[in-house]
Design a protein around this motif. Structure first.
Motif, PDB file in Angstrom:
ATOM      1  N   ALA A  22       0.805  -1.226   0.000  1.00 13.67           N
ATOM      2  CA  ALA A  22       0.000   0.000   0.000  1.00 13.67           C
ATOM      3  C   ALA A  22       0.838   1.275   0.000  1.00 13.67           C
ATOM      4  O   ALA A  22       0.290   2.373  -0.113  1.00 13.67           O
ATOM      5  N   LEU A  23       2.169   1.162   0.108  1.00 15.07           N
ATOM      6  CA  LEU A  23       3.010   2.355   0.185  1.00 15.07           C
ATOM      7  C   LEU A  23       3.155   3.026  -1.175  1.00 15.07           C
ATOM      8  O   LEU A  23       3.307   2.355  -2.198  1.00 15.07           O
ATOM      9  N   ASP A  24       3.149   4.366  -1.178  1.00 14.61           N
ATOM     10  CA  ASP A  24       3.450   5.089  -2.405  1.00 14.61           C
ATOM     11  C   ASP A  24       4.862   5.662  -2.318  1.00 14.61           C
ATOM     12  O   ASP A  24       5.564   5.484  -1.312  1.00 14.61           O
ATOM     13  N   ASP A  25       5.313   6.351  -3.362  1.00 14.57           N
ATOM     14  CA  ASP A  25       6.691   6.852  -3.395  1.00 14.57           C
ATOM     15  C   ASP A  25       6.979   7.795  -2.236  1.00 14.57           C
ATOM     16  O   ASP A  25       8.081   7.777  -1.659  1.00 14.57           O
ATOM     17  N   GLY A  26       5.993   8.606  -1.891  1.00 19.52           N
ATOM     18  CA  GLY A  26       6.185   9.524  -0.775  1.00 19.52           C
ATOM     19  C   GLY A  26       6.361   8.803   0.545  1.00 19.52           C
ATOM     20  O   GLY A  26       7.151   9.230   1.396  1.00 19.52           O
ATOM     21  N   ASP A  27       5.635   7.705   0.730  1.00 20.40           N
ATOM     22  CA  ASP A  27       5.770   6.924   1.959  1.00 20.40           C
ATOM     23  C   ASP A  27       7.178   6.357   2.083  1.00 20.40           C
ATOM     24  O   ASP A  27       7.790   6.398   3.155  1.00 20.40           O
ATOM     25  N   TRP A  28       7.706   5.817   0.999  1.00 18.75           N
ATOM     26  CA  TRP A  28       9.023   5.173   1.047  1.00 18.75           C
ATOM     27  C   TRP A  28      10.117   6.145   1.458  1.00 18.75           C
ATOM     28  O   TRP A  28      11.053   5.785   2.184  1.00 18.75           O
ATOM     29  N   SER A  29      10.027   7.371   1.028  1.00 21.64           N
ATOM     30  CA  SER A  29      11.075   8.351   1.302  1.00 21.64           C
ATOM     31  C   SER A  29      10.847   9.124   2.599  1.00 21.64           C
ATOM     32  O   SER A  29      11.731   9.883   3.034  1.00 21.64           O
ATOM     33  N   ALA A  30       9.700   8.938   3.230  1.00 22.20           N
ATOM     34  CA  ALA A  30       9.385   9.687   4.445  1.00 22.20           C
ATOM     35  C   ALA A  30      10.270   9.236   5.606  1.00 22.20           C
ATOM     36  O   ALA A  30      10.667   8.077   5.698  1.00 22.20           O
ATOM     37  N   ASP A  31      10.560  10.173   6.505  1.00 22.92           N
ATOM     38  CA  ASP A  31      11.302   9.838   7.711  1.00 22.92           C
ATOM     39  C   ASP A  31      10.408   9.007   8.629  1.00 22.92           C
ATOM     40  O   ASP A  31       9.257   9.386   8.911  1.00 22.92           O
ATOM     41  N   SER A  32      10.924   7.886   9.105  1.00 28.14           N
ATOM     42  CA  SER A  32      10.203   7.091  10.093  1.00 28.14           C
ATOM     43  C   SER A  32      10.447   7.686  11.478  1.00 28.14           C
ATOM     44  O   SER A  32      11.220   8.638  11.639  1.00 28.14           O
ATOM     45  N   ALA A  33       9.825   7.097  12.495  1.00 30.03           N
ATOM     46  CA  ALA A  33      10.068   7.531  13.870  1.00 30.03           C
ATOM     47  C   ALA A  33      11.296   6.864  14.463  1.00 30.03           C
ATOM     48  O   ALA A  33      11.636   7.121  15.621  1.00 30.03           O
ATOM     49  N   CYS A  34      11.972   6.013  13.696  1.00 30.50           N
ATOM     50  CA  CYS A  34      13.239   5.414  14.113  1.00 30.50           C
ATOM     51  C   CYS A  34      14.339   6.387  13.690  1.00 30.50           C
ATOM     52  O   CYS A  34      14.545   6.609  12.488  1.00 30.50           O
ATOM     53  N   HIS A  35      15.018   6.974  14.645  1.00 30.13           N
ATOM     54  CA  HIS A  35      15.907   8.102  14.402  1.00 30.13           C
ATOM     55  C   HIS A  35      16.911   7.822  13.281  1.00 30.13           C
ATOM     56  O   HIS A  35      17.652   6.840  13.330  1.00 30.13           O
ATOM     57  N   GLY A  36      16.897   8.689  12.267  1.00 27.38           N
ATOM     58  CA  GLY A  36      17.851   8.606  11.178  1.00 27.38           C
ATOM     59  C   GLY A  36      17.470   7.676  10.046  1.00 27.38           C
ATOM     60  O   GLY A  36      18.188   7.605   9.043  1.00 27.38           O
ATOM     61  N   TRP A  37      16.374   6.969  10.170  1.00 24.28           N
ATOM     62  CA  TRP A  37      15.963   6.008   9.148  1.00 24.28           C
ATOM     63  C   TRP A  37      14.679   6.459   8.470  1.00 24.28           C
ATOM     64  O   TRP A  37      13.710   6.864   9.125  1.00 24.28           O
ATOM     65  N   ARG A  38      14.666   6.337   7.144  1.00 27.75           N
ATOM     66  CA  ARG A  38      13.436   6.509   6.378  1.00 27.75           C
ATOM     67  C   ARG A  38      12.594   5.235   6.471  1.00 27.75           C
ATOM     68  O   ARG A  38      13.060   4.191   6.960  1.00 27.75           O
ATOM     69  N   VAL A  39      11.374   5.304   5.965  1.00 31.31           N
ATOM     70  CA  VAL A  39      10.545   4.104   5.861  1.00 31.31           C
ATOM     71  C   VAL A  39      11.301   3.033   5.081  1.00 31.31           C
ATOM     72  O   VAL A  39      11.332   1.857   5.475  1.00 31.31           O
ATOM     73  N   HIS A  40      11.924   3.411   3.962  1.00 29.50           N
ATOM     74  CA  HIS A  40      12.722   2.493   3.145  1.00 29.50           C
ATOM     75  C   HIS A  40      13.759   1.769   3.989  1.00 29.50           C
ATOM     76  O   HIS A  40      13.952   0.543   3.867  1.00 29.50           O
ATOM     77  N   ASP A  41      14.426   2.497   4.880  1.00 32.88           N
ATOM     78  CA  ASP A  41      15.499   1.917   5.691  1.00 32.88           C
ATOM     79  C   ASP A  41      14.955   0.921   6.714  1.00 32.88           C
ATOM     80  O   ASP A  41      15.581  -0.118   6.970  1.00 32.88           O
ATOM     81  N   VAL A  42      13.820   1.228   7.307  1.00 31.51           N
ATOM     82  CA  VAL A  42      13.219   0.299   8.266  1.00 31.51           C
ATOM     83  C   VAL A  42      12.859  -1.015   7.578  1.00 31.51           C
ATOM     84  O   VAL A  42      13.080  -2.102   8.114  1.00 31.51           O
ATOM     85  N   VAL A  43      12.337  -0.916   6.358  1.00 27.95           N
ATOM     86  CA  VAL A  43      11.947  -2.120   5.623  1.00 27.95           C
ATOM     87  C   VAL A  43      13.163  -2.973   5.297  1.00 27.95           C
ATOM     88  O   VAL A  43      13.160  -4.195   5.495  1.00 27.95           O
ATOM     89  N   THR A  44      14.236  -2.353   4.790  1.00 31.28           N
ATOM     90  CA  THR A  44      15.416  -3.151   4.466  1.00 31.28           C
ATOM     91  C   THR A  44      16.054  -3.709   5.730  1.00 31.28           C
ATOM     92  O   THR A  44      16.620  -4.813   5.714  1.00 31.28           O
ATOM     93  N   HIS A  45      15.958  -2.977   6.834  1.00 31.55           N
ATOM     94  CA  HIS A  45      16.463  -3.519   8.111  1.00 31.55           C
ATOM     95  C   HIS A  45      15.716  -4.790   8.498  1.00 31.55           C
ATOM     96  O   HIS A  45      16.327  -5.781   8.908  1.00 31.55           O
ATOM     97  N   MET A  46      14.398  -4.765   8.385  1.00 28.85           N
ATOM     98  CA  MET A  46      13.623  -5.955   8.758  1.00 28.85           C
ATOM     99  C   MET A  46      13.980  -7.130   7.854  1.00 28.85           C
ATOM    100  O   MET A  46      14.053  -8.281   8.310  1.00 28.85           O
ATOM    101  N   GLY A  47      14.217  -6.847   6.588  1.00 25.23           N
ATOM    102  CA  GLY A  47      14.680  -7.902   5.692  1.00 25.23           C
ATOM    103  C   GLY A  47      16.058  -8.396   6.072  1.00 25.23           C
ATOM    104  O   GLY A  47      16.341  -9.601   6.022  1.00 25.23           O
ATOM    105  N   PHE A  48      16.953  -7.465   6.453  1.00 27.75           N
ATOM    106  CA  PHE A  48      18.308  -7.838   6.838  1.00 27.75           C
ATOM    107  C   PHE A  48      18.309  -8.732   8.075  1.00 27.75           C
ATOM    108  O   PHE A  48      19.115  -9.668   8.178  1.00 27.75           O
ATOM    109  N   PHE A  49      17.437  -8.483   9.034  1.00 32.67           N
ATOM    110  CA  PHE A  49      17.375  -9.319  10.232  1.00 32.67           C
ATOM    111  C   PHE A  49      17.045 -10.756   9.844  1.00 32.67           C
ATOM    112  O   PHE A  49      17.674 -11.707  10.325  1.00 32.67           O
ATOM    113  N   PHE A  50      16.090 -10.937   8.962  1.00 31.78           N
ATOM    114  CA  PHE A  50      15.792 -12.285   8.472  1.00 31.78           C
ATOM    115  C   PHE A  50      16.982 -12.866   7.697  1.00 31.78           C
ATOM    116  O   PHE A  50      17.292 -14.060   7.819  1.00 31.78           O
ATOM    117  N   ASN A  51      17.656 -12.030   6.903  1.00 27.43           N
ATOM    118  CA  ASN A  51      18.829 -12.472   6.141  1.00 27.43           C
ATOM    119  C   ASN A  51      19.914 -12.986   7.090  1.00 27.43           C
ATOM    120  O   ASN A  51      20.534 -14.035   6.867  1.00 27.43           O
TER     121      ASN A  51
END
Length: 263
Positions: A22-51
């Motif tokens: 459901a995310l659009d381009d604006g969502d992906w680039s938005a700053d998350s509430a995790c300091h220093g990380w965008r939404v994009h970064d939180v998603v790749t982090h969650m993938g990295f933990f599984f990796n």
């Protein structure tokens, strides 16, 4: 064992995939509430933990600090320029492999084997499912989704995931925060969680460290909090003072809660 953690991780993966669709381009680039990380970064982090869980041959980023948080930052930087399509494909692939690994780690031969996790401490292999439930639940509800994050809120399997997440927090607290807690734990502290789950714990000194045990027999000093609020203030994302009721010695309780910062 934590088969409950495996079920919670599966439910949260399903929730995450629905959110990503459901995310659009604006969502992906938005700053998350995790300091220093965008939404994009939180998603790749969650993938990295599984990796990290699924691939024993994974080449980790350079991490001179030796801490888990700096490792996660480095992994996020490696994936910062990926497209959103690449991030979704990575998360989908690694979550599938990671969930299979979490199930395998519940088996008799592996479940009690120790796993050292940098500065986070040492855990049983079977507890990794709780770690994933905690990580996903916090990132989804505290960092990505409204009212704390930038993304419109969707359904999250809080009821399925809250107990494994709390199990991880209670297992981690003595190892992650023991050095800071030991000097201020002059007497035991009770922690009562309410709402999404109803559980009570005692945090107390044990030899040179700190121990946590689940019990209904609480001491005179008790901190009471909604379990979902504990996800935020227990990870130092918000101040505990707006979310905790104190019974007993307020100064003692405050000193203990100030020392809690679970990863």
């Amino acid at each position: 064992m934590s088969e409950h953690g495996v079920r919670a991780a599966q439910a949260l993966v399903d929730d995450t995939l629905a959110l990503l669709a459901a995310l659009d381009d604006g969502d992906w680039s938005a700053d998350s509430a995790c300091h220093g990380w965008r939404v994009h970064d939180v998603v790749t982090h969650m993938g990295f933990f599984f990796n990290f869980i699924a691939d024993p041959d994974l080449v980790l980023p350079d991490n001179p600090s030796g801490t888990s948080e700096r490792l996660n930052d480095a992994a996020v930087r490696e994936r910062a320029d990926w497209s959103s399509a690449d991030a979704i494909a990575y998360y989908r692939e690694q979550s599938t492999a990671g969930l299979a690994t979490l199930s395998a780690l519940q088996g008799e031969e592996l479940r009690d084997a120790p796993l050292a996790m940098l500065d986070l401490g040492t855990y049983r292999m079977s507890e990794l499912s709780n770690a994933v439930a905690f990580d996903h639940l916090v990132h989804l509800t505290c960092d990505l989704m409204e009212p704390f994050g930038p993304v419109a809120r969707t359904e999250v399997s809080v009821g399925e995931a809250i107990d494994p997440a709390v199990d991880w927090m209670m297992a981690g607290l003595p190892q992650m925060n023991g050095a800071a807690l030991h000097p201020v734990l002059s007497t035991p502290l009770g922690l009562r969680l309410t709402g999404a789950t109803e559980r009570t714990f005692v945090i107390e000194r044990a030899d040179d460290g700190v121990a946590v045990r689940e019990t209904d027999d609480l001491p005179s000093d008790v901190a009471t909090s909604e379990a979902t609020d504990f996800l935020r203030w227990g990870t130092a994302r918000s101040a505990w003072r707006s979310a905790v009721t104190r019974d007993g010695d307020h100064a003692h309780i405050a000193a203990v809660l100030d020392a809690i910062d679970i990863v």
